[in-house]
Scaffold this motif. Structure first.
Motif, PDB file in Angstrom:
ATOM      1  N   THR A  40       0.826  -1.204   0.000  1.00  0.00           N
ATOM      2  CA  THR A  40       0.000   0.000   0.000  1.00  0.00           C
ATOM      3  C   THR A  40       0.863   1.258   0.000  1.00  0.00           C
ATOM      4  OG1 THR A  40      -1.759  -1.167   1.190  1.00  0.00           O
ATOM      5  CG2 THR A  40      -1.802   1.242   1.260  1.00  0.00           C
ATOM      6  N   SER A  41       1.942   1.236   0.777  1.00  0.00           N
ATOM      7  CA  SER A  41       2.844   2.393   0.866  1.00  0.00           C
ATOM      8  C   SER A  41       3.501   2.693  -0.469  1.00  0.00           C
ATOM      9  CB  SER A  41       3.934   2.131   1.916  1.00  0.00           C
ATOM     10  OG  SER A  41       3.383   1.942   3.194  1.00  0.00           O
ATOM     11  N   HIS A  42       4.030   1.680  -1.109  1.00  0.00           N
ATOM     12  CA  HIS A  42       4.720   1.893  -2.380  1.00  0.00           C
ATOM     13  C   HIS A  42       3.736   2.295  -3.473  1.00  0.00           C
ATOM     14  CE1 HIS A  42       8.926   0.418  -1.515  1.00  0.00           C
ATOM     15  NE2 HIS A  42       8.286   0.104  -0.401  1.00  0.00           N
ATOM     16  N   ALA A  43       2.539   1.717  -3.445  1.00  0.00           N
ATOM     17  CA  ALA A  43       1.525   2.102  -4.433  1.00  0.00           C
ATOM     18  C   ALA A  43       1.092   3.551  -4.241  1.00  0.00           C
ATOM     19  CB  ALA A  43       0.317   1.168  -4.322  1.00  0.00           C
ATOM     20  N   LEU A  44       0.981   3.975  -2.993  1.00  0.00           N
ATOM     21  CA  LEU A  44       0.585   5.353  -2.704  1.00  0.00           C
ATOM     22  C   LEU A  44       1.645   6.333  -3.189  1.00  0.00           C
ATOM     23  CD1 LEU A  44      -1.223   7.464  -1.388  1.00  0.00           C
ATOM     24  CD2 LEU A  44      -0.183   6.885   0.821  1.00  0.00           C
ATOM     25  N   PHE A 112       8.198   6.728   5.141  1.00  0.00           N
ATOM     26  CA  PHE A 112       9.550   6.799   4.618  1.00  0.00           C
ATOM     27  C   PHE A 112       9.888   5.534   3.826  1.00  0.00           C
ATOM     28  CE2 PHE A 112      10.294   9.644   8.351  1.00  0.00           C
ATOM     29  CZ  PHE A 112      10.793  10.738   7.666  1.00  0.00           C
ATOM     30  N   VAL A 113      10.532   5.724   2.693  1.00  0.00           N
ATOM     31  CA  VAL A 113      11.121   4.615   1.959  1.00  0.00           C
ATOM     32  C   VAL A 113      12.572   4.961   1.675  1.00  0.00           C
ATOM     33  CG1 VAL A 113      11.137   3.287  -0.181  1.00  0.00           C
ATOM     34  CG2 VAL A 113       8.959   3.858   0.896  1.00  0.00           C
ATOM     35  N   PHE A 143       6.681   1.920  12.545  1.00  0.00           N
ATOM     36  CA  PHE A 143       6.151   0.659  12.042  1.00  0.00           C
ATOM     37  C   PHE A 143       7.062   0.167  10.921  1.00  0.00           C
ATOM     38  CE2 PHE A 143       2.510   2.571  14.023  1.00  0.00           C
ATOM     39  CZ  PHE A 143       1.686   1.521  14.419  1.00  0.00           C
ATOM     40  N   HIS A 144       7.517  -1.067  11.029  1.00  0.00           N
ATOM     41  CA  HIS A 144       8.356  -1.661   9.988  1.00  0.00           C
ATOM     42  C   HIS A 144       7.480  -2.514   9.081  1.00  0.00           C
ATOM     43  CE1 HIS A 144      11.246  -0.625  13.164  1.00  0.00           C
ATOM     44  NE2 HIS A 144      12.131  -0.532  12.184  1.00  0.00           N
ATOM     45  N   PHE A 145       7.390  -2.121   7.815  1.00  0.00           N
ATOM     46  CA  PHE A 145       6.571  -2.847   6.861  1.00  0.00           C
ATOM     47  C   PHE A 145       7.369  -3.878   6.073  1.00  0.00           C
ATOM     48  CE2 PHE A 145       3.731   1.158   6.698  1.00  0.00           C
ATOM     49  CZ  PHE A 145       3.052   0.741   7.832  1.00  0.00           C
ATOM     50  N   ASP A 146       8.691  -3.846   6.214  1.00  0.00           N
ATOM     51  CA  ASP A 146       9.543  -4.908   5.699  1.00  0.00           C
ATOM     52  C   ASP A 146      10.719  -5.056   6.656  1.00  0.00           C
ATOM     53  OD1 ASP A 146      11.056  -2.633   4.897  1.00  0.00           O
ATOM     54  OD2 ASP A 146      10.210  -2.722   2.889  1.00  0.00           O
ATOM     55  N   TRP A 218       6.773   3.514   8.640  1.00  0.00           N
ATOM     56  CA  TRP A 218       5.802   4.590   8.886  1.00  0.00           C
ATOM     57  C   TRP A 218       6.033   5.098  10.292  1.00  0.00           C
ATOM     58  CZ3 TRP A 218       0.070   4.477  10.532  1.00  0.00           C
ATOM     59  CH2 TRP A 218      -0.551   5.707  10.217  1.00  0.00           C
ATOM     60  N   LEU A 219       6.309   6.401  10.399  1.00  0.00           N
ATOM     61  CA  LEU A 219       6.564   7.056  11.676  1.00  0.00           C
ATOM     62  C   LEU A 219       5.297   7.754  12.156  1.00  0.00           C
ATOM     63  CD1 LEU A 219       8.441   8.311  13.912  1.00  0.00           C
ATOM     64  CD2 LEU A 219       8.865  10.175  12.283  1.00  0.00           C
TER      65      LEU A 219
END
Length: 254
Positions: A40-44, A112-113, A143-146, A218-219
């Motif tokens: 979702t983050s990368h798509a956004l 953040f990416v 939050f760590h998404f990977d 995500w912070l």
């Protein structure tokens, strides 16, 4: 998205947080949830296609080669998935417990990416000088998404650094602490689904992502609504003042 149950030992987390200024909560999100939020983050970010790079000028002194960073303020205003996560009791109950309060209020969020091979670092700093509050009941959750091993530029912290209170920061190129050796901060490698909680007085930073994969986090910055800010900052952040848990006893709007 299915929410899984996770019941950490809140008193133990609060005790560790009070002593060290941070606590890494393992598996607060399931691997499937983390993967969903990563996608979702990368798509956004791809959908919005914004080109701004928030790399601090001071961060460029930490590396020989140029680095890059992608980010987005207020992701919850662009995708409802983030709104749901903001009020997830698994998150808000830990945030309340470590701050020692019942009510949790949103300050702001940042997605953040760190791109692969040259994802930008962050120099050591406290979050305090960016948005100082009277009683310092302000915290952050990453939050760590990977997965975020050390080679991906994971977060690093100095345990117990919050106990010394606010520090004077160098304001050139972003608030940072040039006299604190980066190597003195302890790496906090994390897995997808882990969440790192820390007080805004804890000295922290992160390294360069030299791996072949992006690091996605995500912070969420939050506070006790009864702790008034000493300076009005970040008022551009959408949703600042939103109650994530409990209620606002002050009645103020920001």
């Amino acid at each position: 998205m299915t929410i899984t149950e996770s019941r950490p030992d809140l008193p133990a987390l609060a005790s560790q947080y009070a002593e060290n200024g941070f606590v890494l909560v393992k598996g607060l999100l399931s691997k499937a949830e983390a993967a969903y939020y990563r996608e979702t983050s990368h798509a956004l970010l791809a959908r919005l296609n914004r080109a701004d790079d928030p790399t601090w000028a001071a961060a460029r002194d930490m590396t020989e080669a140029p680095t890059t960073l992608r980010h987005l303020h207020d992701a919850q205003f662009y995708d409802a998935a983030f709104s749901r996560l903001l009020v997830d009791p698994r998150f808000t109950d830990v945030a309340a417990a470590v701050m020692g309060v019942e009510n949790v209020q949103l300050h702001h969020t940042k997605l953040f990416v760190k791109p692969p091979e040259n994802g930008s670092p962050f120099p050591l700093h406290q979050d305090y000088p960016f948005f100082p509050h009277t009683h310092h009941r302000v915290g952050a959750a990453i939050f760590h998404f990977d997965d975020a091993p050390e080679e991906k530029g994971c977060v690093r912290v100095i345990p117990g650094s919050h106990l010394a209170g606010p520090r004077e920061h160098d304001e050139s190129g972003g608030f940072h602490l040039p006299d604190v050796p980066f190597e003195s901060a302890v790496p906090q490698p994390a897995e997808a689904g882990d969440v790192l909680f820390f007080t805004y007085l804890t000295v922290h930073g992160s390294g360069v992502n030299v791996s072949d994969q992006a690091r996605t986090t995500w912070l969420v910055q939050y506070r006790d609504p009864a702790d008034p800010p000493t300076v009005k900052t970040h008022d551009f952040s959408l949703g600042q003042g939103m109650m994530l848990r409990g209620f606002d006893p002050t009645g103020r709007t920001v």
